[in-house]
Design a protein around this motif. Structure first.
Motif, short mmCIF file in Angstrom:
data_model
loop_
_atom_site.label_atom_id
_atom_site.label_comp_id
_atom_site.label_asym_id
_atom_site.label_seq_id
_atom_site.Cartn_x
_atom_site.Cartn_y
_atom_site.Cartn_z
N UNK A 144 1.27 3.85 -10.01
CA UNK A 144 -0.21 2.81 -9.46
C UNK A 144 -1.38 3.82 -9.13
N UNK A 145 -2.82 3.81 -9.94
CA UNK A 145 -3.15 5.22 -9.30
C UNK A 145 -4.89 4.59 -9.06
N UNK A 146 -4.93 3.40 -9.64
CA UNK A 146 -6.47 2.66 -9.35
C UNK A 146 -6.27 1.27 -8.31
N UNK A 147 -7.41 1.15 -8.16
CA UNK A 147 -7.53 -0.12 -7.42
C UNK A 147 -8.00 0.32 -6.32
N UNK A 148 -7.97 -1.28 -5.58
CA UNK A 148 -8.37 -0.51 -3.69
C UNK A 148 -6.80 -2.00 -2.68
N UNK A 149 -6.16 -1.21 -1.66
CA UNK A 149 -4.66 -1.52 -0.93
C UNK A 149 -5.70 -1.77 -0.26
N UNK A 152 1.39 4.65 5.88
CA UNK A 152 0.43 5.75 4.31
C UNK A 152 1.95 5.73 3.47
N UNK A 153 2.58 6.13 3.99
CA UNK A 153 3.89 7.39 3.51
C UNK A 153 4.58 6.46 2.59
N UNK A 154 4.74 5.69 3.93
CA UNK A 154 6.03 4.64 2.58
C UNK A 154 5.56 3.86 1.54
N UNK A 155 3.04 3.81 1.75
CA UNK A 155 2.71 2.88 0.49
C UNK A 155 2.60 3.55 -0.05
N UNK A 156 2.18 4.80 0.60
CA UNK A 156 2.15 5.76 -1.71
C UNK A 156 3.47 6.09 -1.93
N UNK A 157 4.50 5.95 -1.33
CA UNK A 157 6.16 6.19 -2.55
C UNK A 157 6.17 5.17 -3.26
N UNK A 158 5.91 4.16 -3.02
CA UNK A 158 6.06 2.83 -3.36
C UNK A 158 5.12 3.02 -4.61
N UNK A 159 3.43 3.50 -4.13
CA UNK A 159 2.84 2.94 -5.45
C UNK A 159 2.70 4.32 -6.39
N UNK A 186 -6.46 -4.74 -5.04
CA UNK A 186 -7.75 -5.28 -6.37
C UNK A 186 -7.67 -4.00 -7.44
N UNK A 187 -7.56 -4.85 -8.36
CA UNK A 187 -7.85 -4.09 -9.80
C UNK A 187 -9.43 -3.18 -9.50
N UNK A 188 -9.27 -2.09 -9.88
CA UNK A 188 -10.82 -1.25 -9.96
C UNK A 188 -10.30 -0.21 -11.12
N UNK A 189 -11.75 0.41 -11.03
CA UNK A 189 -11.28 1.71 -12.54
C UNK A 189 -11.46 2.73 -11.06
N UNK A 190 -11.58 2.97 -10.02
CA UNK A 190 -12.00 3.99 -9.53
C UNK A 190 -10.50 4.32 -9.06
N UNK A 191 -10.84 5.54 -8.49
CA UNK A 191 -9.03 6.47 -8.04
C UNK A 191 -8.47 4.96 -6.50
N UNK A 192 -7.25 5.40 -6.45
CA UNK A 192 -6.71 4.52 -5.80
C UNK A 192 -7.30 4.49 -3.97
N UNK A 193 -7.46 3.56 -3.51
CA UNK A 193 -8.22 3.42 -2.21
C UNK A 193 -7.07 2.64 -1.12
N UNK A 194 -6.34 2.84 -0.16
CA UNK A 194 -5.59 2.69 0.71
C UNK A 194 -6.57 2.00 1.86
#
Length: 97
Positions: free
Chosen positions: A57-62, A45-52, A22-30
């Motif tokens: 992608x720097x903001x939103x909620x995953x 987490x490392x794999x997800x963060x690498x792709x993002x 989901x989009x958000x103006x807040x820093x990325x939350x996983x």
């Protein structure tokens, strides 16, 4: 990549994962929920963060519900969810190296 709308990818079948972004103006939350979190949580987490990171992608909620997916499946599902959320129809394959 700018997230414009909520998007989903994947399934809750064994060896897959379900992603809601989901989009958000807040820093990325996983948020990761996984049957194997205690064994593979850091790798997931490392794999997800690498792709993002590669997709910018720097903001939103995953939110991820993992059912034992392999890294290649994790990458594909995250990419699909981000592309859908950004409203993109083409992928810059060079950016994913």
């Amino acid at each position: 990549m700018l997230l414009k709308q909520e998007a989903l990818a994947g399934t809750l079948e064994s060896s897959d994962l379900f992603i809601r972004i989901t989009p958000s103006d807040d820093p990325l939350e996983i948020v990761i929920e996984s049957e194997v979190l205690h064994q593979f949580g850091k790798q997931i987490r490392a794999t997800v963060e690498e792709v993002l990171d590669h997709l910018g992608v720097t903001t939103g909620t995953l939110i991820i519900q993992d059912k034992g997916a392999l890294d290649c499946t994790i990458r594909a599902r995250v990419q699909a969810a981000v592309m859908r959320a950004a409203g993109e129809t083409t992928l810059d394959w060079e950016a994913l190296k």
